[in-house]
Design a protein around this motif. Structure first.
Motif, PDB file in Angstrom:
ATOM      1  N   SER A  44      -9.890  -1.787 -54.305  1.00 16.02           N
ATOM      2  CA  SER A  44      -9.085  -2.285 -53.950  1.00 16.02           C
ATOM      3  C   SER A  44      -9.150  -3.472 -55.638  1.00 16.02           C
ATOM      4  O   SER A  44      -8.731  -4.326 -55.499  1.00 16.02           O
ATOM      5  N   ARG A  48      -8.268  -4.767 -58.523  1.00 14.51           N
ATOM      6  CA  ARG A  48      -7.557  -6.563 -58.785  1.00 14.51           C
ATOM      7  C   ARG A  48      -8.807  -7.282 -59.416  1.00 14.51           C
ATOM      8  O   ARG A  48      -7.784  -8.174 -59.759  1.00 14.51           O
ATOM      9  N   ASP A 155      -4.060   2.597 -57.863  1.00 17.24           N
ATOM     10  CA  ASP A 155      -4.693   2.074 -56.553  1.00 17.24           C
ATOM     11  C   ASP A 155      -4.120   3.400 -56.134  1.00 17.24           C
ATOM     12  O   ASP A 155      -2.903   3.078 -54.999  1.00 17.24           O
TER      13      ASP A 155
HETATM   14  P1  ADP Z   1      -6.187  -0.672 -49.948  1.00 21.40           P
HETATM   15  O1  ADP Z   1      -5.917   0.053 -48.491  1.00 21.40           O
HETATM   16  O2  ADP Z   1      -5.842  -0.241 -51.170  1.00 21.40           O
HETATM   17  O3  ADP Z   1      -8.383  -0.773 -49.780  1.00 21.40           O
HETATM   18  P2  ADP Z   1      -5.805  -3.479 -48.072  1.00 21.40           P
HETATM   19  O4  ADP Z   1      -5.311  -2.777 -46.956  1.00 21.40           O
HETATM   20  O5  ADP Z   1      -7.774  -2.364 -47.678  1.00 21.40           O
HETATM   21  O6  ADP Z   1      -6.534  -2.032 -49.643  1.00 21.40           O
HETATM   22  O7  ADP Z   1      -5.932  -4.249 -48.408  1.00 21.40           O
HETATM   23  C1  ADP Z   1      -4.423  -4.960 -48.739  1.00 21.40           C
HETATM   24  C2  ADP Z   1      -5.019  -6.494 -49.201  1.00 21.40           C
HETATM   25  O8  ADP Z   1      -5.528  -6.767 -48.181  1.00 21.40           O
HETATM   26  C3  ADP Z   1      -5.805  -6.590 -50.824  1.00 21.40           C
HETATM   27  O9  ADP Z   1      -5.101  -7.239 -50.993  1.00 21.40           O
HETATM   28  C4  ADP Z   1      -7.150  -6.783 -49.973  1.00 21.40           C
HETATM   29  O10 ADP Z   1      -7.468  -7.972 -50.403  1.00 21.40           O
HETATM   30  C5  ADP Z   1      -6.824  -7.953 -48.765  1.00 21.40           C
HETATM   31  N1  ADP Z   1      -7.940  -6.810 -47.367  1.00 21.40           N
HETATM   32  C6  ADP Z   1      -8.257  -6.471 -47.436  1.00 21.40           C
HETATM   33  N2  ADP Z   1      -9.363  -6.724 -46.252  1.00 21.40           N
HETATM   34  C7  ADP Z   1      -8.863  -7.422 -45.887  1.00 21.40           C
HETATM   35  C8  ADP Z   1     -10.124  -8.035 -45.022  1.00 21.40           C
HETATM   36  N3  ADP Z   1     -10.858  -8.177 -44.048  1.00 21.40           N
HETATM   37  N4  ADP Z   1      -9.464  -9.386 -44.896  1.00 21.40           N
HETATM   38  C9  ADP Z   1      -8.335  -9.839 -45.335  1.00 21.40           C
HETATM   39  N5  ADP Z   1      -7.672  -9.101 -46.601  1.00 21.40           N
HETATM   40  C10 ADP Z   1      -8.217  -8.347 -46.580  1.00 21.40           C
END
Ligand code: ADP
Ligand code: ADP
Length: 221
Positions: A44, A48, A155
Motif C-alpha cells: 500500500s 500511495r 490495491d
Molecule cells: P492495507 O491493508 O492496504 O495495507 P492498512 O489497513 O494497513 O492498509 O492501512 C490503511 C491506512 O493506514 C493507510 O493509509 C496506511 O498508510 C495507514 N497505516 C497503516 N499502518 C499504519 C500504522 N502502523 N500507523 C499509522 N497508520 C498506518
C-alpha cells in the motif's frame, strides 16, 4: 508509446518502521502485473507513493516518465482503487459518478457505460449507505474506469467481493490488460493472482524478492 510505471530506489520509513526499503521495478502495459507480499510488506505504501499520496524518503516513482502530481489530468490518465469507494452514505452511486465526471471533464455518457461494466446499473439510483462492501468495491472500480485511463492500479481489489465478483474482476483485469493498458494489482495471497497475472513483483519487508513472468515461474517449478 504506451505508458509504464517506473519505481526506482524508493525508500520510505514511518518512525522506526522501514515500510519500503529500496524498491526498483517497472510495470509494463498489455499485461496484468501482480504485486504480492504478506500484510505489512509495503504494498500500500508503494502504491500511495506512485499516486503521490505519500512522499518517498529516497528514490522516485514515475508514470509515463512523470511524477503523478505532474500529470495534467490524473483521473483520465490513472484509475486507482486503494479502498472501497469513499462515498457519502446519503449519496446515490450515479450522482457520485456524475459529480466525478463533471469535475474531471469526462463526458456524462461514461457514467452509464461504467455502471454497466461493473454490474451496478440497476442499483445506481440507490443510496451508497445501503451498499454491501462488494457493491462499494464495484463503485470504486467504476470510478477508476470513468476516465478510460491507460494505467489502472488496484490495491487488494478482491476484498469484500463474493466468489462471482472475484471471477468477474479477474476477467475485467484480463480484458483491461488485453486492451494494452497497464494493470497493477496487489494481493497478500499469491493464490489470488497466479491465474490472473502475467507478471509478478513479489516483496517482503519492503524489499524486492522476485520480479518475474508467471510463465517463467511455472517453467522453473
Ligand atoms: P492495507 O491493508 O492496504 O495495507 P492498512 O489497513 O494497513 O492498509 O492501512 C490503511 C491506512 O493506514 C493507510 O493509509 C496506511 O498508510 C495507514 N497505516 C497503516 N499502518 C499504519 C500504522 N502502523 N500507523 C499509522 N497508520 C498506518
Ligand atoms: P501492505 O500494504 O503490504 O500490507 P503497508 O504498506 O500498508 O503494507 O505497510 C508497510 C509497513 O509500514 C507496515 O509495517 C505498516 O504498519 C507501516 N505503515 C504503513 N503506513 C503507515 C503510516 N501511515 N504510519 C505508520 N506506519 C505505517
Amino acid at each position: 508509446m504506451p505508458p509504464t510505471i517506473e519505481v526506482s530506489g524508493v525508500r520510505k520509513h514511518f518512525r522506526s518502521t522501514v515500510a519500503v526499503d529500496g524498491l526498483t521495478f517497472t510495470v509494463r502495459p498489455g499485461e496484468v502485473t501482480g504485486f504480492v507480499g504478506p500484510n505489512g510488506a509495503g504494498k500500500s505504501t508503494t502504491m500511495r507513493i506512485i499516486l503521490g499520496l505519500d512522499a518517498p524518503d529516497e528514490g522516485e516513482a514515475l508514470i509515463d516518465g512523470q511524477p503523478y502530481r505532474s500529470l495534467r489530468t490524473p483521473l483520465l490518465q490513472v484509475g486507482a482503487l486503494l479502498d472501497a469507494a469513499a462515498v457519502h452514505p446519503g449519496r446515490k452511486a450515479r450522482d457520485h459518478l456524475l459529480w466525478l465526471a463533471h469535475s474531471n471533464g469526462i463526458p456524462r455518457r461514461r457514467v452509464g457505460e461504467v455502471l454497466d461494466q461493473v454490474g451496478l446499473a440497476s442499483a445506481a439510483g440507490r443510496r451508497a449507505g445501503g451498499y454491501s462492501l462488494g457493491m462499494q468495491q464495484r463503485l470504486g472500480i467504476a470510478a477508476a474506469l470513468l476516465g478510460d485511463p491507460p494505467v489502472l492500479m488496484f490495491d487488494e481489489p478482491v476484498n469484500g467481493l463474493d466468489p462471482d465478483g472475484i471471477v468477474w474482476i479477474r476477467g475485467l483485469m484480463r480484458s483491461l490488460a488485453a486492451e494494452g493498458r497497464v494493470v497493477f494489482v496487489s494481493s497478500h495471497l499469491m493464490s489470488e493472482l497466479q491465474d490472473t497475472a502475467d507478471h509478478l513483483i513479489v516483496i517482503g519487508r519492503g524489499r524486492l524478492i522476485a520480479d518475474t513472468s508467471v510463465s517463467k515461474l511455472i517453467a522453473a517449478a
